[in-house]
Design a protein around this motif. Sequence first.
Motif, PDB file in Angstrom:
ATOM      1  N   ARG A   3      -8.851 -39.074  29.392  1.00 47.83           N
ATOM      2  CA  ARG A   3      -9.341 -37.635  29.007  1.00 47.83           C
ATOM      3  C   ARG A   3      -9.146 -36.803  30.118  1.00 47.83           C
ATOM      4  O   ARG A   3      -9.394 -35.657  30.123  1.00 47.83           O
ATOM      5  N   THR A  20     -15.374 -46.137  31.983  1.00 45.23           N
ATOM      6  CA  THR A  20     -15.555 -44.777  32.147  1.00 45.23           C
ATOM      7  C   THR A  20     -15.264 -44.605  33.705  1.00 45.23           C
ATOM      8  O   THR A  20     -15.096 -45.748  34.367  1.00 45.23           O
ATOM      9  N   ARG A  76     -13.286 -43.886  20.575  1.00 46.42           N
ATOM     10  CA  ARG A  76     -14.416 -44.068  21.480  1.00 46.42           C
ATOM     11  C   ARG A  76     -13.714 -43.876  22.966  1.00 46.42           C
ATOM     12  O   ARG A  76     -13.992 -43.067  23.590  1.00 46.42           O
ATOM     13  N   ASP A  89     -18.911 -39.688  32.910  1.00 41.93           N
ATOM     14  CA  ASP A  89     -18.978 -40.772  31.790  1.00 41.93           C
ATOM     15  C   ASP A  89     -17.622 -40.796  30.677  1.00 41.93           C
ATOM     16  O   ASP A  89     -17.498 -41.045  29.709  1.00 41.93           O
ATOM     17  N   GLU A  90     -16.584 -39.792  31.396  1.00 38.20           N
ATOM     18  CA  GLU A  90     -15.365 -39.692  30.692  1.00 38.20           C
ATOM     19  C   GLU A  90     -14.352 -40.981  30.688  1.00 38.20           C
ATOM     20  O   GLU A  90     -14.719 -41.635  31.871  1.00 38.20           O
ATOM     21  N   TYR A  91     -13.519 -41.489  29.749  1.00 36.72           N
ATOM     22  CA  TYR A  91     -12.623 -42.360  30.101  1.00 36.72           C
ATOM     23  C   TYR A  91     -11.598 -41.604  30.618  1.00 36.72           C
ATOM     24  O   TYR A  91     -11.224 -40.635  30.556  1.00 36.72           O
ATOM     25  N   GLU A 128     -18.001 -46.413  35.768  1.00 37.55           N
ATOM     26  CA  GLU A 128     -17.594 -48.071  35.653  1.00 37.55           C
ATOM     27  C   GLU A 128     -16.483 -48.297  36.615  1.00 37.55           C
ATOM     28  O   GLU A 128     -16.835 -49.281  37.365  1.00 37.55           O
ATOM     29  N   GLY A 183     -14.259 -40.012  24.929  1.00 39.71           N
ATOM     30  CA  GLY A 183     -14.760 -39.821  26.348  1.00 39.71           C
ATOM     31  C   GLY A 183     -16.166 -40.010  26.594  1.00 39.71           C
ATOM     32  O   GLY A 183     -16.384 -39.926  27.583  1.00 39.71           O
ATOM     33  N   ARG A 184     -16.866 -40.456  25.631  1.00 41.65           N
ATOM     34  CA  ARG A 184     -18.402 -40.755  25.941  1.00 41.65           C
ATOM     35  C   ARG A 184     -18.578 -42.251  25.567  1.00 41.65           C
ATOM     36  O   ARG A 184     -18.071 -42.740  24.812  1.00 41.65           O
ATOM     37  N   ALA A 185     -19.312 -42.772  26.562  1.00 43.06           N
ATOM     38  CA  ALA A 185     -19.745 -44.261  26.719  1.00 43.06           C
ATOM     39  C   ALA A 185     -20.634 -44.458  25.215  1.00 43.06           C
ATOM     40  O   ALA A 185     -21.499 -43.746  25.075  1.00 43.06           O
ATOM     41  N   ALA A 186     -20.357 -45.554  24.585  1.00 44.13           N
ATOM     42  CA  ALA A 186     -21.165 -45.744  23.210  1.00 44.13           C
ATOM     43  C   ALA A 186     -22.517 -46.212  23.704  1.00 44.13           C
ATOM     44  O   ALA A 186     -22.536 -46.966  24.835  1.00 44.13           O
TER      45      ALA A 186
END
Lengths: 270, 265
Positions: B156, B113, A263, B151-153, B116, A267-270
């Motif tokens: 990435r 993210t 996850r 919305d990426e972490y 966030e 890279g996309r929020a669940a």
Amino acid sequence: MTARVSRETRAVAIALLSTAVLAAAIVVVATRSPGWGAFRAYFLDWAIYRDSFPEILHAFWLNVKLFLVAEVIILPAALFLAVLRSLPGPVFFPIRALAIAYADLFRGVPTILVISILGFGMPALGLSWLPQSEFFWAVVALVLVYTAYVSEVYRSGIDSVHASQDAAARSLGLSHGQSLRLVVLPQAVRRVIPPLLNDFIGLQKDTALVGTLGVVEAFKQAQIDQSATFNGTPYLVAATLFVLITIPLARFVDWLVARDKKRQQAGRAA
Amino acid sequence: MSAGNPGDRLKPATGATVGAALRVEGVHKSFDRLEVLRGIDLVVSEHDVVCLIGASGSGKSTLLRCINLLEPIQAGRIFVGDTEITARNVDLNAIRRRIGIVFQSYNLFPHMTVLENVTLAPRKALKQSRGDANAQATELLRRFGLADKRDEYPDRLSGGQQQRVAIVRALAMQPELLLLDEVTSALDPELVSEVLDVIRELANGGMTMVIATHEMSFARDIASRVYFLDAGVILEEGPPEQLFSAPREARTRQFLQRIIAAGRL
């Protein structure tokens, strides 16, 4: 593509083959040992296995209850203890010292002693307002011991989150508590899920020690059946039940860890 | 870009604080026996961009961390606007909300993210609603070309993108003062310019900034005033054209010559 598939198939085949060879070797060595006949008669009696299974399964339910009740208390209690130990500054020295003393004591004393001392000792005090049930004291003993272990696991997780994460959170104006709760602990807990599971499994197994108090849990029931039949197969029944719980637990956490990793990288929020 | 006559800003600040966004007076900082800052005086006017230069270990980063109250100081006083932030009974969290800092190693929160990361402090420290915080963050991300990374972490993103997110995260608190601690030092060379462009844009927008940097041409370009730190003291300071072209101190000349030799100016 086909080349890759065939390579994977080959790898699986090799793994299966080497496992089969090893298993066969173990079976051959065991069955050809001089005492194999006696061993089989004592531990591998299918009729006794079948007959004692329902009773031991029933008793095992108590192990599951002990485990679940204790775990529900241990998880937050240990986290609380770990947080106490991470409190900064000289003001909190006594709290840190107490937390350390507690962890040292209960990691040092063998679990079976803690269970015996509480389980036999507390009711023996004769204080009417103290709970008398063995189940209660067994849970208390397991909670005391495992909270000490699990808090160390949490603490190593907290320590593994780099100080720069806290600095970043504090620099944005978040309080110490907010930084801990929102930034440090979420990362710390994620990192310690595998060692946490280790302690779950340890706890699940140590519920068998509660049998020393005379509580009829799976191991105690197996002992009773063993002395009734003069056959050790009931122990195998108990072992089967413990393994049936712990192995799926281990696979479940593997899956959790893998999902989390994926996850964060996907890279996309669940 | 510079406000007022530079000479005014350098008078020992006593009493009136007209136009001073930041005032550092006689700051000493030690780690155990090691004295890292040995009496620093510095005044930054509103909308000024001040660059701190000097060798590694000269105290640039420590000074920024002291201004942000991440490090306690042993002597001296620091004012932000009219508030003495080194006073005994200040609310550290309230002060830090007014001062943004961006670190060399980004320090984004890896479990959140981009959105966030940016909205955490506005929501939790400023008690903004999620809707307001998200709207503001989205607008900032769009402005700095990061809208599609919302919305990426952080894992990435490239280093340059991560550092831009870190800048946006600091900006979301609408700080009166932004501290940048060698924000391009951890980046691959080809990613440096995208971050410097962001800082340039902030300077054009009037953001008051104190920038510790090894990027000398950037400092010369952007700074209203440059301070050369050496062994915990400000050895020399002045407008960039003077300090880079005609440094007064031998140590400054030496430092700049080494930088030129390394091809960084």
